[in-house]
Design a protein around this motif. Structure first.
Motif, PDB file in Angstrom:
ATOM      1  N   SER A 185     -21.917 -72.841 -34.931  1.00 39.89           N
ATOM      2  CA  SER A 185     -22.348 -72.932 -33.532  1.00 39.89           C
ATOM      3  C   SER A 185     -23.032 -71.636 -33.115  1.00 39.89           C
ATOM      4  CB  SER A 185     -21.141 -73.197 -32.624  1.00 39.89           C
ATOM      5  OG  SER A 185     -20.571 -74.452 -32.910  1.00 39.89           O
ATOM      6  N   VAL A 195     -24.064 -80.099 -26.657  1.00 45.97           N
ATOM      7  CA  VAL A 195     -23.047 -80.036 -25.603  1.00 45.97           C
ATOM      8  C   VAL A 195     -23.421 -80.956 -24.447  1.00 45.97           C
ATOM      9  CG1 VAL A 195     -22.045 -78.523 -23.841  1.00 45.97           C
ATOM     10  CG2 VAL A 195     -22.196 -77.750 -26.209  1.00 45.97           C
ATOM     11  N   GLN A 198     -22.650 -84.545 -25.396  1.00 45.16           N
ATOM     12  CA  GLN A 198     -21.216 -84.823 -25.359  1.00 45.16           C
ATOM     13  C   GLN A 198     -20.710 -84.903 -23.925  1.00 45.16           C
ATOM     14  OE1 GLN A 198     -19.669 -81.625 -27.727  1.00 45.16           O
ATOM     15  NE2 GLN A 198     -20.365 -82.515 -29.661  1.00 45.16           N
ATOM     16  N   ALA A 199     -21.261 -84.059 -23.071  1.00 44.97           N
ATOM     17  CA  ALA A 199     -20.855 -84.085 -21.660  1.00 44.97           C
ATOM     18  C   ALA A 199     -21.258 -85.405 -21.006  1.00 44.97           C
ATOM     19  CB  ALA A 199     -21.489 -82.908 -20.927  1.00 44.97           C
ATOM     20  N   SER A 202     -19.000 -88.251 -22.311  1.00 45.33           N
ATOM     21  CA  SER A 202     -17.600 -88.188 -21.905  1.00 45.33           C
ATOM     22  C   SER A 202     -17.400 -88.138 -20.398  1.00 45.33           C
ATOM     23  CB  SER A 202     -16.934 -86.962 -22.527  1.00 45.33           C
ATOM     24  OG  SER A 202     -17.503 -85.764 -21.993  1.00 45.33           O
ATOM     25  N   ARG A 204     -17.523 -85.408 -18.743  1.00 43.17           N
ATOM     26  CA  ARG A 204     -16.919 -84.104 -18.454  1.00 43.17           C
ATOM     27  C   ARG A 204     -17.998 -83.049 -18.261  1.00 43.17           C
ATOM     28  NH1 ARG A 204     -13.720 -82.234 -23.110  1.00 43.17           N
ATOM     29  NH2 ARG A 204     -12.842 -80.739 -21.609  1.00 43.17           N
ATOM     30  N   ALA A 206     -20.320 -79.882 -18.819  1.00 44.74           N
ATOM     31  CA  ALA A 206     -20.791 -79.229 -20.040  1.00 44.74           C
ATOM     32  C   ALA A 206     -20.033 -77.928 -20.298  1.00 44.74           C
ATOM     33  CB  ALA A 206     -22.288 -78.966 -19.946  1.00 44.74           C
ATOM     34  N   ASP A 208     -16.960 -77.279 -19.728  1.00 50.06           N
ATOM     35  CA  ASP A 208     -15.664 -77.589 -20.341  1.00 50.06           C
ATOM     36  C   ASP A 208     -15.832 -77.967 -21.807  1.00 50.06           C
ATOM     37  OD1 ASP A 208     -14.586 -77.116 -17.873  1.00 50.06           O
ATOM     38  OD2 ASP A 208     -14.137 -79.213 -17.410  1.00 50.06           O
ATOM     39  N   ILE A 209     -16.895 -78.718 -22.097  1.00 44.50           N
ATOM     40  CA  ILE A 209     -17.162 -79.100 -23.482  1.00 44.50           C
ATOM     41  C   ILE A 209     -17.402 -77.849 -24.328  1.00 44.50           C
ATOM     42  CG2 ILE A 209     -18.752 -80.305 -25.020  1.00 44.50           C
ATOM     43  CD1 ILE A 209     -17.121 -82.240 -23.397  1.00 44.50           C
ATOM     44  N   LEU A 210     -18.188 -76.921 -23.793  1.00 44.82           N
ATOM     45  CA  LEU A 210     -18.470 -75.688 -24.519  1.00 44.82           C
ATOM     46  C   LEU A 210     -17.204 -74.852 -24.700  1.00 44.82           C
ATOM     47  CD1 LEU A 210     -20.430 -73.757 -25.850  1.00 44.82           C
ATOM     48  CD2 LEU A 210     -20.952 -72.809 -23.592  1.00 44.82           C
ATOM     49  N   ASP A 212     -14.169 -75.913 -24.939  1.00 50.04           N
ATOM     50  CA  ASP A 212     -13.376 -76.543 -25.994  1.00 50.04           C
ATOM     51  C   ASP A 212     -13.911 -76.166 -27.375  1.00 50.04           C
ATOM     52  OD1 ASP A 212     -11.820 -77.744 -24.075  1.00 50.04           O
ATOM     53  OD2 ASP A 212     -12.738 -79.737 -24.279  1.00 50.04           O
ATOM     54  N   ARG A 213     -15.225 -76.137 -27.502  1.00 51.16           N
ATOM     55  CA  ARG A 213     -15.828 -75.781 -28.781  1.00 51.16           C
ATOM     56  C   ARG A 213     -15.499 -74.337 -29.151  1.00 51.16           C
ATOM     57  NH1 ARG A 213     -20.384 -77.354 -32.058  1.00 51.16           N
ATOM     58  NH2 ARG A 213     -20.655 -79.203 -30.739  1.00 51.16           N
TER      59      ARG A 213
END
Length: 259
Positions: A185, A195, A198-199, A202, A204, A206, A208-210, A212-213
């Motif tokens: 990444s 990201v 995925q956001a 889901s 959610r 972006a 928060d997605i980042l 988590d990553r």
């Protein structure tokens, strides 16, 4: 460190931005004459101008789609010979493997396996004759640790790695090396788009997605393009002649292996 590649000629594919740009910049800093490439002529020329201004190096911009024979011919024609080739290309969009039909699969193979293999074929005999050549293929950390949604990208890049494995050993005697850089990444447009996708899927944010990553990466951060470019430049250097057929994973420690 003196990389001893001043006045060498280099082609860096897909280098108007991101990791490709970082590789081109570091090679230019080391004194190489660099051909950069992209599909957007305006963005490409802006990148070329910025690298010239920062390094003073000769930088040639070739707008071309390397997934086509015409595009590969155009970039190869920009230099009388090629000492360094950095293969790079954008990966297919993330999607469930059930959504990858035959045409999409062929396009992914063309961009991430066939096109780089054809460029290698075009330059390698000249490298052998001159007793110097450095080929670096930017693949992906997903070659070692497959990621959901990147099945086509993983397969095509793993295919390139396997295809060139024997080639690397057959030209090592001539001071020609073939290696691979496997990014995890990194702080580039690619991670931003992944990201964002995925956001959207889901619902959610972006951010928060980042987050988590980042939590899954032992280094707790994204890699920087400058770090990646420096690794590429070293593999292209005179001192890296005893390194060939290797895949260097640059992922902040996320791959859970011991080798």
């Amino acid at each position: 460190m003196n990389l001893n590649i001043a006045d060498r000629t280099a082609i860096v594919c897909a280098s108007s931005r991101g990791l490709g740009r970082a590789c081109a910049l570091e090679l230019a800093r080391a004194g190489a004459r660099v051909v950069i490439n992209g599909r957007d002529p305006d963005k490409l020329e802006a990148t070329a101008a910025a690298i010239r201004q920062e390094t003073g190096a000769e930088v040639i911009a070739v707008a071309a789609d390397l997934s086509t024979e015409a595009g590969r011919t155009a970039i190869l024609a920009a230099m009388p010979h090629v000492d360094i080739l950095v293969n790079n290309n954008g990966g297919p969009p993330a999607r469930d493997f059930r959504m990858v039909d035959r045409d999409a699969m062929l396009a992914g193979l063309e961009a991430n396996m066939i096109a780089p293999a054809m460029l290698v074929r075009a330059v390698i005999d000249g490298m052998v004759d001159r007793r110097f050549g450095r080929i670096v293929n930017i693949t992906s950390g997903s070659v070692k640790m497959p990621l959901a949604g990147l099945d086509l990208s993983s397969g095509a890049r793993a295919g390139l790695t396997g295809y060139l494995a024997g080639v690397a050993r057959s030209v090592a005697h001539a001071n020609v090396t073939i290696n691979y850089l496997l990014p995890g990444s990194f702080d580039t447009d690619r991670i931003t788009s992944l990201v964002a996708g995925q956001a959207k899927a889901s619902g959610r944010p972006a951010a928060d997605i980042l987050a988590d990553r980042l939590a899954t990466i032992p280094a707790k951060r994204l890699g920087t393009p400058a770090e990646f470019g420096a690794a590429c430049a070293f593999l292209c250097s005179d001192m890296a002649g005893y390194i060939t057929g290797q895949s260097l994973l640059i992922d902040g420690g996320i791959f859970p292996g011991i080798m």
